[in-house]
Design a protein around this motif. Structure first.
Motif, mmCIF file in Angstrom:
data_model
loop_
_atom_site.group_PDB
_atom_site.id
_atom_site.type_symbol
_atom_site.label_atom_id
_atom_site.label_comp_id
_atom_site.label_asym_id
_atom_site.label_seq_id
_atom_site.Cartn_x
_atom_site.Cartn_y
_atom_site.Cartn_z
ATOM 1 N N LEU A 86 44.418 48.878 43.526
ATOM 2 C CA LEU A 86 42.543 49.178 43.603
ATOM 3 C C LEU A 86 42.807 50.368 42.960
ATOM 4 O O LEU A 86 41.353 50.865 42.404
ATOM 5 C CB LEU A 86 42.742 49.307 44.428
ATOM 6 N N TYR A 140 43.637 39.418 41.822
ATOM 7 C CA TYR A 140 44.779 39.897 40.622
ATOM 8 C C TYR A 140 45.943 40.181 41.503
ATOM 9 O O TYR A 140 46.537 39.174 40.888
ATOM 10 C CB TYR A 140 44.101 41.239 40.136
ATOM 11 N N SER A 141 46.224 40.988 42.496
ATOM 12 C CA SER A 141 47.419 40.708 43.495
ATOM 13 C C SER A 141 47.687 38.899 44.329
ATOM 14 O O SER A 141 48.851 38.937 43.586
ATOM 15 C CB SER A 141 46.599 41.015 44.601
ATOM 16 N N HIS A 155 40.354 42.649 42.795
ATOM 17 C CA HIS A 155 42.286 42.886 42.784
ATOM 18 C C HIS A 155 42.476 42.735 43.745
ATOM 19 O O HIS A 155 44.128 42.238 43.408
ATOM 20 C CB HIS A 155 41.869 44.192 43.723
#
Length: 377
Positions: free
Chosen positions: A244, A229-230, A226
């Motif tokens: 998340l 991804y962020s 995550h």
């Protein structure tokens, strides 16, 4: 046959057994339509009224049985859709007409073709289309948009008065390859050479790769993914759509459909990608990195999943939205569909003329792409 119509704001009102049973009744195996995936979207707050994705699913019941259903959202914006209608919204605004709210049938943030008219048989599907038409005319909305339906359902919506729009994605097809090298041998020399060079750069940078099945993914793996991804969104100065909690929920609820790829250097994880798969299709989804390594994106998001497809006999790798660069890596163009209904007659007429011109351009574009086929003659 008389069906009882219903509008539902949570899949919990239907239940997992009934929802997945409806998918099974029509042979729908798309994991993004599963109860686990959609319920995680809603319960995590990633797709909710607060984020502009208010669930308003249509359902038809036959006694106590779910006969048909449609994933449907009231949208207050056009983010996360991948079939772009910003120009239409702008035209409404410039003429003093509200474009939002609108109705949208899609999987949030997921440009993947799959059933939108979910029904146990043709009679129930026809009744579902009739319910959609009644709902959109009764509601105070500008338009209805059905994104990425299969061609058969797109045509059924066209017969019901929707305008059709086509687009292009890039898919890799497994020709029964025994290993990655055999796949490479089918490509033109330059393409083959470039892929080998890209993979070599990653190895020479000291990067190693791990493939983690969903059942083996730890909480630390999900937290690291995550963060990656962020980071991808932060690099583009935007905010991530998915939180998340969403990823942890699908990790727990559908581990058999998940593969995480993690890149490591000097014992430290530096990048990760997530793909979703069934026995016959793999869907490229998300990726991100903590640090830049040349060609690491291609290795993490394309070459490792391709190796996974070959090793597991997966027939198709859907690469996601857009990206001509995928062709150099063995992906070929595929037509996608969407269907659109606009309440305002003048705007509907203008959009229909635009779509007629755009459709011809898409067909020409696909023909041009096929002439640049990356495979050896």
């Amino acid at each position: 046959m008389s069906y009882r119509p219903d509008v539902i704001s949570s899949l919990a009102e239907v239940g997992e057994a009934a929802w997945n049973g409806l998918l099974a009744a029509q042979g729908e195996t798309n994991p993004f339509l599963s109860y686990a995936f959609l319920h995680a979207m809603h319960e995590s707050g990633s797709a909710s009224a607060e984020t502009g994705w208010q669930p308003q699913y249509l359902a038809l019941r036959d006694g106590g049985e779910l006969a048909a259903a449609m994933p449907l959202y009231v949208k207050s914006h056009s983010y996360g859709e991948y079939v772009f209608d910003w120009a239409w919204a702008d035209a409404y605004h410039r003429n003093g007409i509200e474009y939002y709210p609108k109705l949208l049938s899609a999987i949030p943030f997921t440009p993947v073709t799959g059933g939108r008219l979910l029904a146990r048989d043709g009679q129930a599907r026809a009744a579902l289309v009739a319910l959609l038409k009644a709902q959109q005319k009764a509601a105070d909305i500008s338009s209805t948009h059905v994104l990425y339906p299969p061609e058969e359902q797109a045509m059924q919506l066209h017969e019901a008065g929707f305008m059709l729009r086509s687009g292009v994605q890039f898919h890799w097809l497994n020709q029964g390859y025994t290993d990655f090298e055999q796949f490479l041998s089918t490509l033109e020399h330059k393409k083959r050479k470039n892929i080998r060079a890209e993979r070599r750069k990653v190895r020479e940078a000291g990067v190693t790769m791990r493939q983690i099945r969903g059942r083996d993914a730890t909480d630390a793996d999900w937290r690291f993914f995550h963060r990656c991804y962020s980071n991808t969104y932060a690099e583009h100065r935007s905010s991530p759509y998915l939180n998340l909690d969403f990823f942890q929920r699908i990790g727990a609820a559908m581990p058999g459909n998940i593969l995480l790829v993690v890149a490591e250097r000097a014992g430290r994880a530096i990048a990760s990608s997530l793909v979703i798969h069934t026995e016959d299709t793999l869907y490229g989804r998300y990726w991100g990195a903590d640090e830049h390594v040349p060609c690491l994106h291609f290795e993490t998001a394309y070459y490792q999943p391709l190796e996974f497809c070959i090793a597991n006999g997966i027939a198709t790798f859907e690469g996601g939205a857009q990206g001509e660069h995928k062709m150099a890596r063995g992906f070929l163009p595929q037509k996608t569909w969407s269907a659109h209904w606009l309440a305002h007659p003048a705007f509907a007429d203008a959009v229909e003329r635009f779509l007629e011109r755009e459709s011809g351009g898409i067909d020409d574009y696909i023909s041009e792409l096929n002439e640049r086929n990356p495979f050896r003659a």
